[in-house]
Design a protein around this motif. Sequence first.
Motif, PDB file in Angstrom:
ATOM      1  N   PHE A   7      70.364  81.469  27.269  1.00  0.00           N
ATOM      2  CA  PHE A   7      70.599  80.174  26.342  1.00  0.00           C
ATOM      3  C   PHE A   7      69.628  79.386  26.349  1.00  0.00           C
ATOM      4  CE2 PHE A   7      72.466  75.444  26.395  1.00  0.00           C
ATOM      5  CZ  PHE A   7      73.109  75.799  25.343  1.00  0.00           C
ATOM      6  N   LEU A   8      69.360  79.045  24.974  1.00  0.00           N
ATOM      7  CA  LEU A   8      68.192  78.379  24.332  1.00  0.00           C
ATOM      8  C   LEU A   8      66.982  78.870  24.866  1.00  0.00           C
ATOM      9  CD1 LEU A   8      69.214  74.555  25.388  1.00  0.00           C
ATOM     10  CD2 LEU A   8      69.331  75.641  23.101  1.00  0.00           C
ATOM     11  N   ASP A   9      66.961  80.290  24.457  1.00  0.00           N
ATOM     12  CA  ASP A   9      65.929  81.131  24.963  1.00  0.00           C
ATOM     13  C   ASP A   9      65.530  81.338  26.461  1.00  0.00           C
ATOM     14  OD1 ASP A   9      65.717  81.852  22.108  1.00  0.00           O
ATOM     15  OD2 ASP A   9      64.455  80.262  21.725  1.00  0.00           O
ATOM     16  N   THR A  10      66.489  81.019  27.180  1.00  0.00           N
ATOM     17  CA  THR A  10      66.313  80.827  28.971  1.00  0.00           C
ATOM     18  C   THR A  10      67.232  81.752  29.287  1.00  0.00           C
ATOM     19  OG1 THR A  10      65.260  78.766  28.480  1.00  0.00           O
ATOM     20  CG2 THR A  10      66.063  79.460  30.775  1.00  0.00           C
ATOM     21  N   GLU A  11      66.640  82.648  30.407  1.00  0.00           N
ATOM     22  CA  GLU A  11      67.828  83.388  31.136  1.00  0.00           C
ATOM     23  C   GLU A  11      68.430  82.498  31.991  1.00  0.00           C
ATOM     24  OE1 GLU A  11      69.688  86.978  31.199  1.00  0.00           O
ATOM     25  OE2 GLU A  11      67.893  86.738  30.101  1.00  0.00           O
ATOM     26  N   VAL A  12      69.759  82.482  32.050  1.00  0.00           N
ATOM     27  CA  VAL A  12      70.466  81.840  33.013  1.00  0.00           C
ATOM     28  C   VAL A  12      71.575  82.611  33.651  1.00  0.00           C
ATOM     29  CG1 VAL A  12      70.281  79.407  31.749  1.00  0.00           C
ATOM     30  CG2 VAL A  12      71.887  80.797  31.327  1.00  0.00           C
ATOM     31  N   ALA A  13      72.084  82.433  34.923  1.00  0.00           N
ATOM     32  CA  ALA A  13      73.395  83.091  35.327  1.00  0.00           C
ATOM     33  C   ALA A  13      74.372  82.389  34.893  1.00  0.00           C
ATOM     34  CB  ALA A  13      72.858  82.875  37.041  1.00  0.00           C
ATOM     35  N   PRO A  14      75.528  83.142  35.016  1.00  0.00           N
ATOM     36  CA  PRO A  14      76.891  82.700  34.356  1.00  0.00           C
ATOM     37  C   PRO A  14      77.558  81.902  35.351  1.00  0.00           C
ATOM     38  CG  PRO A  14      77.211  84.945  35.196  1.00  0.00           C
ATOM     39  CD  PRO A  14      75.598  84.697  35.429  1.00  0.00           C
ATOM     40  N   LEU A  15      76.806  80.886  35.751  1.00  0.00           N
ATOM     41  CA  LEU A  15      77.237  79.850  36.898  1.00  0.00           C
ATOM     42  C   LEU A  15      76.313  78.713  36.903  1.00  0.00           C
ATOM     43  CD1 LEU A  15      79.401  79.500  39.031  1.00  0.00           C
ATOM     44  CD2 LEU A  15      77.669  80.718  40.826  1.00  0.00           C
ATOM     45  N   GLY A  16      77.073  77.852  36.862  1.00  0.00           N
ATOM     46  CA  GLY A  16      76.228  76.380  36.782  1.00  0.00           C
ATOM     47  C   GLY A  16      76.817  75.331  38.136  1.00  0.00           C
ATOM     48  N   MET A  17      75.933  74.533  38.262  1.00  0.00           N
ATOM     49  CA  MET A  17      76.697  73.476  39.418  1.00  0.00           C
ATOM     50  C   MET A  17      76.996  72.144  38.614  1.00  0.00           C
ATOM     51  SD  MET A  17      74.580  71.434  42.536  1.00  0.00           S
ATOM     52  CE  MET A  17      75.147  70.083  43.433  1.00  0.00           C
ATOM     53  N   GLY A  18      78.271  72.017  39.029  1.00  0.00           N
ATOM     54  CA  GLY A  18      78.871  70.548  38.511  1.00  0.00           C
ATOM     55  C   GLY A  18      78.406  69.388  39.434  1.00  0.00           C
ATOM     56  N   CYS A  19      77.921  68.317  38.780  1.00  0.00           N
ATOM     57  CA  CYS A  19      77.321  67.131  39.572  1.00  0.00           C
ATOM     58  C   CYS A  19      78.102  65.906  39.689  1.00  0.00           C
ATOM     59  CB  CYS A  19      75.788  67.169  39.075  1.00  0.00           C
ATOM     60  SG  CYS A  19      74.879  68.245  39.234  1.00  0.00           S
TER      61      CYS A  19
ATOM     62  N   LEU B  97      70.573  69.854  26.813  1.00  0.00           N
ATOM     63  CA  LEU B  97      71.830  69.814  26.285  1.00  0.00           C
ATOM     64  C   LEU B  97      72.511  68.938  26.535  1.00  0.00           C
ATOM     65  CD1 LEU B  97      73.927  71.492  24.537  1.00  0.00           C
ATOM     66  CD2 LEU B  97      74.997  72.367  26.706  1.00  0.00           C
ATOM     67  N   VAL B  98      72.707  67.775  25.438  1.00  0.00           N
ATOM     68  CA  VAL B  98      73.707  66.659  25.639  1.00  0.00           C
ATOM     69  C   VAL B  98      74.891  66.858  24.856  1.00  0.00           C
ATOM     70  CG1 VAL B  98      73.529  64.295  24.761  1.00  0.00           C
ATOM     71  CG2 VAL B  98      71.315  65.248  25.330  1.00  0.00           C
ATOM     72  N   LEU B  99      75.967  66.435  25.747  1.00  0.00           N
ATOM     73  CA  LEU B  99      77.374  66.784  25.290  1.00  0.00           C
ATOM     74  C   LEU B  99      78.002  65.291  24.962  1.00  0.00           C
ATOM     75  CD1 LEU B  99      78.521  69.086  27.964  1.00  0.00           C
ATOM     76  CD2 LEU B  99      77.644  69.729  25.818  1.00  0.00           C
ATOM     77  N   LEU B 100      78.968  65.087  24.296  1.00  0.00           N
ATOM     78  CA  LEU B 100      79.741  63.984  23.854  1.00  0.00           C
ATOM     79  C   LEU B 100      80.739  63.785  24.909  1.00  0.00           C
ATOM     80  CD1 LEU B 100      80.496  61.553  22.251  1.00  0.00           C
ATOM     81  CD2 LEU B 100      81.747  63.042  20.716  1.00  0.00           C
ATOM     82  N   HIS B 101      80.905  62.855  25.639  1.00  0.00           N
ATOM     83  CA  HIS B 101      81.687  62.676  26.844  1.00  0.00           C
ATOM     84  C   HIS B 101      83.029  62.086  26.488  1.00  0.00           C
ATOM     85  CE1 HIS B 101      81.483  62.202  31.599  1.00  0.00           C
ATOM     86  NE2 HIS B 101      82.529  63.005  31.141  1.00  0.00           N
ATOM     87  N   VAL B 102      83.253  62.028  25.179  1.00  0.00           N
ATOM     88  CA  VAL B 102      84.697  61.285  24.718  1.00  0.00           C
ATOM     89  C   VAL B 102      85.639  62.453  24.328  1.00  0.00           C
ATOM     90  CG1 VAL B 102      85.612  59.687  23.432  1.00  0.00           C
ATOM     91  CG2 VAL B 102      83.437  59.359  24.113  1.00  0.00           C
TER      92      VAL B 102
ATOM     93  N   PHE C  80      74.539  72.488  17.124  1.00  0.00           N
ATOM     94  CA  PHE C  80      75.846  72.282  18.139  1.00  0.00           C
ATOM     95  C   PHE C  80      76.072  73.482  18.592  1.00  0.00           C
ATOM     96  CE2 PHE C  80      80.207  72.305  19.190  1.00  0.00           C
ATOM     97  CZ  PHE C  80      80.593  70.831  19.380  1.00  0.00           C
ATOM     98  N   LYS C  81      75.567  73.730  19.973  1.00  0.00           N
ATOM     99  CA  LYS C  81      75.628  75.069  20.558  1.00  0.00           C
ATOM    100  C   LYS C  81      76.662  75.137  21.766  1.00  0.00           C
ATOM    101  CE  LYS C  81      71.921  76.273  18.612  1.00  0.00           C
ATOM    102  NZ  LYS C  81      71.946  77.644  17.664  1.00  0.00           N
ATOM    103  N   ALA C  82      77.253  74.267  22.293  1.00  0.00           N
ATOM    104  CA  ALA C  82      78.413  74.397  23.497  1.00  0.00           C
ATOM    105  C   ALA C  82      79.569  73.421  23.334  1.00  0.00           C
ATOM    106  CB  ALA C  82      77.369  74.044  24.629  1.00  0.00           C
TER     107      ALA C  82
ATOM    108  N   LEU D  83      78.343  78.308  23.518  1.00  0.00           N
ATOM    109  CA  LEU D  83      78.429  78.499  25.202  1.00  0.00           C
ATOM    110  C   LEU D  83      79.529  77.799  25.714  1.00  0.00           C
ATOM    111  CD1 LEU D  83      76.684  79.191  27.937  1.00  0.00           C
ATOM    112  CD2 LEU D  83      75.962  76.480  27.752  1.00  0.00           C
ATOM    113  N   SER D  84      80.345  78.544  26.757  1.00  0.00           N
ATOM    114  CA  SER D  84      81.396  77.853  27.313  1.00  0.00           C
ATOM    115  C   SER D  84      80.971  77.286  28.531  1.00  0.00           C
ATOM    116  CB  SER D  84      82.524  79.086  27.395  1.00  0.00           C
ATOM    117  OG  SER D  84      83.268  79.111  26.064  1.00  0.00           O
TER     118      SER D  84
END
Length: 328
Positions: free
Chosen positions: A3-15, A124-129, A175-177, A201-202
């Motif tokens: 994602f964005l030319d960066t290798e990422v695991a299919p798992l993130g941390m929600g904060c 990545l900036v998401l609209l939170h509405v 618009f990527k995600a 990206l989901s």
Amino acid sequence: MKFLDTEVAPLGMGCWPIGGKMYCGEQSLGYTRSDDDMSIRTIRAALDGGITLFDTAAAYGAGHSERLLAKALKDKPDALVVTKIGVGIDEANRQISFDPFSPDLVTPAVEGCLSRLERDRIDLVLLHVNDMPIEEAEAVFDELDRLKDAGKLRAYGWSTDYSESASSMGTWDSFKAVEYVMNVFFDAPRMQKVVQNAELLSLIRSPLAMGLLTGKYDQNSVMASDDVRASRETWMEYYKDGKPTADFMRSLDAVRDLLTSDGRTLVQGALGWIWGQAETYVPIPGARTQEQMEGITGALSFGALPVEVMQEIDTLLDRRSLEPDRPR
């Protein structure tokens, strides 16, 4: 996956959980029992377990989650940071507000996130509405496009459960995600179709159904009065009056053995169910402790649930997938 030319695991941390206290007026919308030192250790445990994507928001703890993330990732410039704008915050009083979010507020909101995250650029900036009308959202994305050109962010997207909203954003190259709710109890078929067709990206919110899919709670559990799960928000479906909703508990009992197949914990099975939909989906479960995070990252070694297990789960659950989209 990349994602964005960066290798990422299919798992993130929600904060959200590490943000701690936050209120809208008298209503608490934060999680209880957060501890800053413990939160830093939890973020470090996520990194040690292979997570490199962290999802936060200006609203979480009214800015506190972003500041903690900055502290924990100070020596990890390659970690991907996702944050969200659109909710007003008063850091001093830990208050958030849901006043209308207009295009003129986009730049100060992004600048505030950059300051709290101590970064020159946000990945990545998401609209939170969640339910912003499409025409109004387009004006917000126009502003984000300008900030992207100015080097303030790399990409943008929308945290929304409305598939029509997500599908309307194809004219923006950056618009990527889309971040949306999906879990064993709700399989979001319309949104899945949108993100797959548009190759977005989901980011999967509430993959553990706000804790129900951890197995920690039963019908006698009661959330603390100042925990968001005890609130009376209209979208709060997993808990009613602070107690686990009976229908969901019955559904969990029906599939518990399937989710824990091959030695998985419930958490690992619930995440494996997400990857059973698509191995490129990125669930972003929240965690408050190092122990919780170690259990979460352990799911990576198991991967997706087997096809036959996925099929059997489908036969046992009535997910009401045809009901209209709504905030969850």
